[in-house]
Design an enzyme around this catalytic site. Sequence first.
Site, mmCIF file in Angstrom:
data_model
loop_
_atom_site.group_PDB
_atom_site.id
_atom_site.type_symbol
_atom_site.label_atom_id
_atom_site.label_comp_id
_atom_site.label_asym_id
_atom_site.label_seq_id
_atom_site.Cartn_x
_atom_site.Cartn_y
_atom_site.Cartn_z
ATOM 1 N N HIS A 509 76.427 37.189 26.086
ATOM 2 C CA HIS A 509 75.922 36.095 26.907
ATOM 3 C C HIS A 509 75.289 34.972 26.069
ATOM 4 C CE1 HIS A 509 75.099 34.147 30.552
ATOM 5 N NE2 HIS A 509 74.422 35.083 31.216
ATOM 6 N N ASP A 513 79.262 32.495 29.257
ATOM 7 C CA ASP A 513 78.581 32.534 30.549
ATOM 8 C C ASP A 513 79.360 33.381 31.553
ATOM 9 O OD1 ASP A 513 76.574 30.877 29.601
ATOM 10 O OD2 ASP A 513 77.638 29.049 30.221
#
Length: 539
Positions: A509, A513
């Site tokens: 992450h 995304d």
Amino acid sequence: MSESVNLPALGESVTEGTVTRWLKNVGDRVEVDEPLLEVSTDKVDTEIPSPVAGVVEEILVAEDETVEVGTPLVRIGDGASGGGDAPAEPAAEPAAAEPVPAEQPAPAPQPAAEQPAPAEQPAPSAPAAPAPAEQQAPAVSAPVQPSTEQPEAAEQPAPQAAPVASAPVAAPAPAAAPPAAAPPAAAPPAAAPPAAAPPAAAPPAAAPPVAAPAAAAPPAAAPAPAAAPTAEPAAPAGGNAGYITPIVRKLAQEKGVDLASIVGTGVGGRIRRQDVIAAAETAPAATASAPAASRAPVETSPLRGTTVAMSRLRKVIAERAVASMQSTAQLTSVVEVDVTKVAALRVAVKDAFLAETGVKLSFLPFFAKAATEALKAFPIINATVDGDSIVYPETENLSIAVDTERGLLTPVVRDAGDKSIADLAKDIADLATRTRDNQLKPDELAGGTFTLTNTGSRGALFDTPVVFLPQVAILGTGIVTKKPAVVTVDGADAIAIRSTVFLALSYDHRIVDGADAARFLTAVKNRLEEADFDGDLGI
């Protein structure tokens, strides 16, 4: 005015369907969009709704009958042209009228008023013969009265028909003979003489006409053999009877049910889905009651109760896994994919594929092809982190997770994004074999930009795989399994058996995304569900 309802198109490549159950009968009222019948195909079980409102006048296709798309199934109208009584009356009239013209058409002018005379005096039955032409009942009673006088005539109606003056004797004989068509049919009349011992009292005229219908009863009993076909549907006391729909066969395979052991409850003993489900529900109880000796024994590992040092490879894997989890922000997104079309394509080409490439065609090359194509469209999933920079490689080097006795290794298929399914299948098979045989070169384990792990090869539905640095994503493919799913057929929802798989993407992450992961997974999902791989097979 009536209208035919035809078998509609039931989906892509579906050319025929089997009528499994009628939900309406002749004479029933049906409204628009009200279900008329159930139809089964090799892809879907569904109900066919009525496109019009009206009365079911005629059912054109029987249950268990398979017909092509477009075939008329039923006629629906206002009910004026249907009904069961109308045809029954015309059918009865010819049966009663046929013997009359066949016997004596000429004397038809004889008035019915003279009929009492033959009832009182059997001898003048010859002139009274025209009366049976008007009414059949006296014709039947007339032979009953002379046969009290002539028992032999009752035993031999055919020879006596010509010489005996009472011509009506011949009238009932031909009428009864065609249905019976055998000496046993003459046996009931032969029994009349013993019962006729009281004929002395027969002159009380009213009795013979009452007895006449009784005499006609044997022909009425002739339809009794029709009861045998009625019993046939119940005959299949066990085993599968008649046609078994593909949907039922698939359901039985999924649930491990032997169709030969099921008693069908459908028309003619046909096995229905409910029968398979019921058999599957009782199976666990039977299994639970089975003796423990019938179960396969669990092999005890020799490592039980021992302590061993980590291998060098296991230490490396442990260190890298911990470093990746501590240095990255990992999470997982999952999608479910319908791979029914891929499964069908695989079955269709697997023999030719094996002959051409020398390797078996599994689902994994299809997953690899779809994933590498999606990596080209969404390179962030194929990127690496270098300090504060994001590096986008110019190729898609696919790491393949291989389970070995020494531990998990990930050899690399280089330039995977430019390879056909045949090339991918050959490279994956070669690398997996040499990895397990410990014959890999060191550089064959380096340079991967994205990893594919087939967790379904060991039966897992899906998992949340760990991303290993320097990569930022890994795709886990679960087991391909068949299950009921909702599909749309001609704008209507239906239940069908589909091959499905879960795809789980774990990603870092820090640079990827959730939206990036979703877009990548959706691209892979769409590619697999379209299954347009014919030009990418490479054979």
